[in-house]
Design a protein around this motif. Structure first.
Motif, short mmCIF file in Angstrom:
data_model
loop_
_atom_site.label_atom_id
_atom_site.label_comp_id
_atom_site.label_asym_id
_atom_site.label_seq_id
_atom_site.Cartn_x
_atom_site.Cartn_y
_atom_site.Cartn_z
N LYS A 2 0.84 -1.20 0.00
CA LYS A 2 0.00 0.00 0.00
C LYS A 2 0.87 1.25 0.00
O LYS A 2 0.58 2.24 -0.69
CB LYS A 2 -0.93 0.02 1.21
N THR A 3 1.96 1.21 0.77
CA THR A 3 2.89 2.34 0.79
C THR A 3 3.47 2.58 -0.59
O THR A 3 3.65 3.73 -1.02
CB THR A 3 4.02 2.07 1.80
N TYR A 4 3.74 1.50 -1.31
CA TYR A 4 4.28 1.63 -2.67
C TYR A 4 3.23 2.20 -3.61
O TYR A 4 3.54 3.01 -4.49
CB TYR A 4 4.77 0.26 -3.16
N ARG A 5 1.98 1.78 -3.43
CA ARG A 5 0.88 2.36 -4.21
C ARG A 5 0.82 3.87 -4.00
O ARG A 5 0.69 4.65 -4.96
CB ARG A 5 -0.46 1.76 -3.75
N ASP A 6 0.89 4.27 -2.73
CA ASP A 6 0.81 5.69 -2.41
C ASP A 6 1.96 6.46 -3.06
O ASP A 6 1.77 7.59 -3.53
CB ASP A 6 0.84 5.89 -0.89
#
Length: 233
Positions: A15-19
């Motif tokens: 999710k952090t990478y998505r952000d």
């Protein structure tokens, strides 16, 4: 977005990478052309002076119209390289009807290998923190990090070299054939695989692993474990 299909939102690391991706734009083509592109800050150009960074996530989406392979690399200097390519097609179809998709990002301890449900061997590196997973049928190795949920893909050659070293295997017909690893995986016990990973990580210093879990071992293996554990805090 196709990139997000290999970055599961229910895992904090992905999710952090998505952000992060949401803050970037496509700044140009990568070094390989085709579906190879680079994400970066608006107004910048891709820096192609360095080799591609390690792969962060990989998977395949099967649609009625095409089979699409997706690869996302680790961020390097606020740039993320990615590749989206349709097999046997020069471009992506405009309409896509999903049949199935699979990737390594969604794997969790206890799961079979993605797509074909083949065997995955698991070796505990640090209890409840890190597990090394080996999928012989896929010829893939990855490290699962419990806290982030990320499955870090491990390149075979460097890992295999360390396995040969800690196992004291000098026979060139074995030591110089890393591709034979997956066929002969049953010849290596958990302790050898754990020590090989620890040695691999000591050189690359990629993962902040403070302790490794020692399994029941022979005296010789315990000696190796003691040597590699020196200096660890």
């Amino acid at each position: 977005m196709l990139l997000f299909s290999v970055l599961p939102q229910n895992k904090i690391g992905y999710k952090t990478y998505r952000d992060k991706i949401n803050t970037l734009v496509i700044t140009g083509s990568g070094r390989f052309g085709g579906g190879n592109f680079v994400l970066g800050k608006k107004g910048t150009e891709p820096d192609l002076s360095f080799p591609s960074s390690p792969v962060f996530a990989i998977g395949t989406n099967v649609y009625k119209e095409a089979t699409i392979d997706i690869t996302i690399h680790e961020e390097l200097d606020e740039e993320i390289e990615f590749d989206i390519s349709a097999r046997n097609q020069s471009s992506l179809p405009e309409a896509l009807t999903e049949i199935k998709k699979w990737n390594y990002s969604e794997w969790n301890p206890g799961y079979k290998a993605p797509n074909d449900n083949s065997f995955v061997r698991e070796i505990t590196i640090t209890k409840d923190e890190y597990i090394l997973a080996i999928a012989p049928a896929h010829k893939k190795i990855w490290l699962h990090e419990y806290k982030s949920g990320i499955n870090f893909l491990i390149p075979l050659t460097n890992f295999y070299n360390e396995l040969m070293r800690v196992s004291n295997i000098k026979d060139a017909s074995v030591a110089l054939k890393p591709t034979s690893f997956f066929e002969n995986i049953d010849k290596f016990n958990d302790e050898q695989l754990m020590l090989a990973f620890h040695s691999y990580n000591r050189y690359l210093k990629k993962f902040n692993i403070q302790n490794i879990t020692s399994t029941e071992s022979t005296s010789a293996e315990k000696k190796i474990f003691s040597i590699f554990s020196k200096g660890e805090k």
